[in-house]
Design a protein around this motif. Structure first.
Motif, short mmCIF file in Angstrom:
data_model
loop_
_atom_site.label_atom_id
_atom_site.label_comp_id
_atom_site.label_asym_id
_atom_site.label_seq_id
_atom_site.Cartn_x
_atom_site.Cartn_y
_atom_site.Cartn_z
N ASP A 1 1.45 4.92 -5.95
CA ASP A 1 1.66 3.66 -6.66
C ASP A 1 1.45 3.92 -8.14
O ASP A 1 0.46 3.47 -8.73
CB ASP A 1 0.67 2.62 -6.13
CG ASP A 1 0.99 1.22 -6.63
OD1 ASP A 1 2.15 0.99 -7.03
OD2 ASP A 1 0.09 0.37 -6.62
N GLN B 1 2.65 -3.65 -10.91
CA GLN B 1 2.83 -4.94 -10.24
C GLN B 1 3.05 -6.09 -11.23
O GLN B 1 3.46 -7.17 -10.84
CB GLN B 1 1.61 -5.24 -9.37
CG GLN B 1 0.28 -5.32 -10.11
CD GLN B 1 -0.87 -5.61 -9.18
OE1 GLN B 1 -0.70 -6.27 -8.16
NE2 GLN B 1 -2.06 -5.11 -9.51
N ASP C 1 0.42 1.49 -11.04
CA ASP C 1 0.27 0.15 -10.46
C ASP C 1 1.18 -0.88 -11.16
O ASP C 1 0.71 -1.85 -11.76
CB ASP C 1 -1.20 -0.28 -10.57
CG ASP C 1 -1.49 -1.56 -9.79
OD1 ASP C 1 -0.72 -1.88 -8.87
OD2 ASP C 1 -2.48 -2.24 -10.12
N ASN D 1 0.80 -1.21 0.00
CA ASN D 1 0.00 0.00 0.00
C ASN D 1 0.84 1.28 0.00
O ASN D 1 0.76 2.10 0.91
CB ASN D 1 -0.95 0.01 1.21
CG ASN D 1 -1.98 -1.08 1.14
OD1 ASN D 1 -2.51 -1.36 0.07
ND2 ASN D 1 -2.27 -1.71 2.26
N PRO D 2 1.72 1.46 -1.01
CA PRO D 2 2.50 2.71 -1.06
C PRO D 2 1.58 3.90 -1.29
O PRO D 2 0.53 3.78 -1.92
CB PRO D 2 3.43 2.48 -2.26
CG PRO D 2 2.70 1.50 -3.12
CD PRO D 2 1.96 0.59 -2.17
N TRP E 1 -6.00 2.78 -12.17
CA TRP E 1 -4.93 2.56 -11.19
C TRP E 1 -4.89 3.68 -10.15
O TRP E 1 -4.58 3.43 -8.98
CB TRP E 1 -3.57 2.44 -11.88
CG TRP E 1 -3.05 3.69 -12.52
CD1 TRP E 1 -3.15 4.05 -13.83
CD2 TRP E 1 -2.34 4.77 -11.87
NE1 TRP E 1 -2.56 5.28 -14.04
CE2 TRP E 1 -2.05 5.74 -12.87
CE3 TRP E 1 -1.93 5.00 -10.56
CZ2 TRP E 1 -1.37 6.92 -12.57
CZ3 TRP E 1 -1.24 6.18 -10.28
CH2 TRP E 1 -0.98 7.12 -11.28
N MET F 1 -5.40 3.30 -6.18
CA MET F 1 -4.40 3.82 -5.25
C MET F 1 -5.06 4.67 -4.17
O MET F 1 -4.74 4.55 -2.98
CB MET F 1 -3.38 4.65 -6.03
CG MET F 1 -2.26 5.24 -5.20
SD MET F 1 -1.25 6.45 -6.12
CE MET F 1 -2.28 7.93 -5.92
#
Length: 338
Positions: free
Chosen positions: A7, A12, A10, A3-4, A224, A228
């Motif tokens: 982000d 990932q 995103d 959970n930055p 995204w 976030m």
């Protein structure tokens, strides 16, 4: 990190990471400004600007000596020399070609901020060049060393006044004034980089005004970005607000109405284009502009004259760099609306 706070895009998965690295959402270039120009149309101007940047920071001697350093890097190790030269060509020449930024203060301010990597290589060449010259002229090496120290001192004294940001409070005071403007349970929508990143710092690092929500106009329609924000709200036990694109009239109306029903007023900084909406009164509120269902207090000059913080002179052309002028421009727009 789980959970930055920021982000971005995103990343990932590999595809999303690659998309961020090559800036697919920005037309695979440095900034969307360049998409209005033909490929390589501004390349020559960009190259001229880079070498002028080096000249301003290193002087003519600091520009010449790195060429000696290039020769020395190949003399030491051919692979080392090739790798340095290729890295500089990629991070400087190719980067400027792809960026294709037009020759104006705004664009060049964005471009100059990305010169750090090629400059590291230039400074390495500069060091190698100095060492080479000292070896070649052993009898005069201390004189050469003294000369370069004098050169560094001269450049420092010449540039410290404009480069020193110790007393530059434009962006920080801008955030103070915004936070002093908005009432409890408000949403502030910002658009440009300086404004949004400054407010993000105050929210995510300083953690001020948890009752205020900061929304980036250009990102508000991205899935995204919504994810976030909602993750951040949940992680910090904050009430959820409704997020959708604020850059299209239909979705902007949904954004205003939904959040109004949740008890949140929406305000916009001067860098955001704000249209009129049926059923809402668009009114200036100090530095900001907002949608209201009834009239707002008329004496909003009280905010500017008695509540706001102003350090230094707010003259657009007085600042040597674009980013401070960008903040000053917002104040000009706000005064123009009152």
């Amino acid at each position: 990190t789980k959970n930055p706070f920021i982000d971005w895009n995103d990343p990932q998965t590999f595809n999303r990471l690659y998309s961020s690295l090559v800036r697919k959402t920005h037309g695979s270039t440095l900034d969307l400004i360049s998409t209005g120009y033909k490929e390589a149309e501004n390349f020559v101007d960009g190259i001229k600007f880079y070498f002028q940047h080096l000249l301003n920071n290193l002087s003519i001697f600091g520009v010449i000596v790195p060429f000696v350093g290039i020769y020395e890097s190949f003399s030491l190790n051919k692979s080392f020399g090739v790798s340095l030269l290729f890295s500089w060509l990629l991070s400087c020449i190719y980067f400027i070609y792809k960026a294709n930024m037009p020759p104006n203060p705004h664009s060049f301010a964005i471009l100059e901020a990305h010169f750090l990597l090629p400059n590291v290589i230039v400074y390495l060449w500069l060091i190698l060049g100095v060492i080479k010259l000292m070896k070649k002229h052993r009898n005069s090496k201390y004189l050469l060393l003294l000369f370069f120290f004098i050169l560094v001192g001269y450049n420092f004294s010449k540039n410290i006044k404009v480069l020193n940001k110790r007393k530059n409070f434009y962006a920080y005071d801008y955030t103070i004034n915004i936070l002093r403007t908005v009432p409890k349970n408000s949403i502030v929508v910002l658009k440009e980089d300086v404004q949004i990143f400054s407010m993000w710092y105050r929210k995510f690092v300083d953690k001020v005004r948890p009752d205020i929500y900061v929304i980036a106009a250009g990102l508000s329609g991205s899935e995204w970005y919504k994810k976030m924000c909602y993750n951040y709200f949940s992680y910090n036990n904050l009430p959820q607000i409704f997020i959708t694109s604020v850059q299209q009239l239909e979705t902007l109306k949904d954004f205003i109405e939904e959040n109004f029903s949740l008890g949140y007023k929406t305000f916009f900084t001067p860098d955001v284009e704000v249209p009129k909406l049926q059923g809402f009164k668009l009114s200036s509120f100090g530095l900001l502009i907002g949608y209201f269902t009834q009239s707002v207090p008329e004496n909003i000059m009280f905010l500017i004259n008695n509540i706001y913080v102003f350090r230094d002179k707010y003259v657009y052309d007085l600042s040597w760099e674009f980013f401070s002028s960008d903040i000053i421009e917002d104040y000009c727009k706000a005064f123009g609306r009152i």
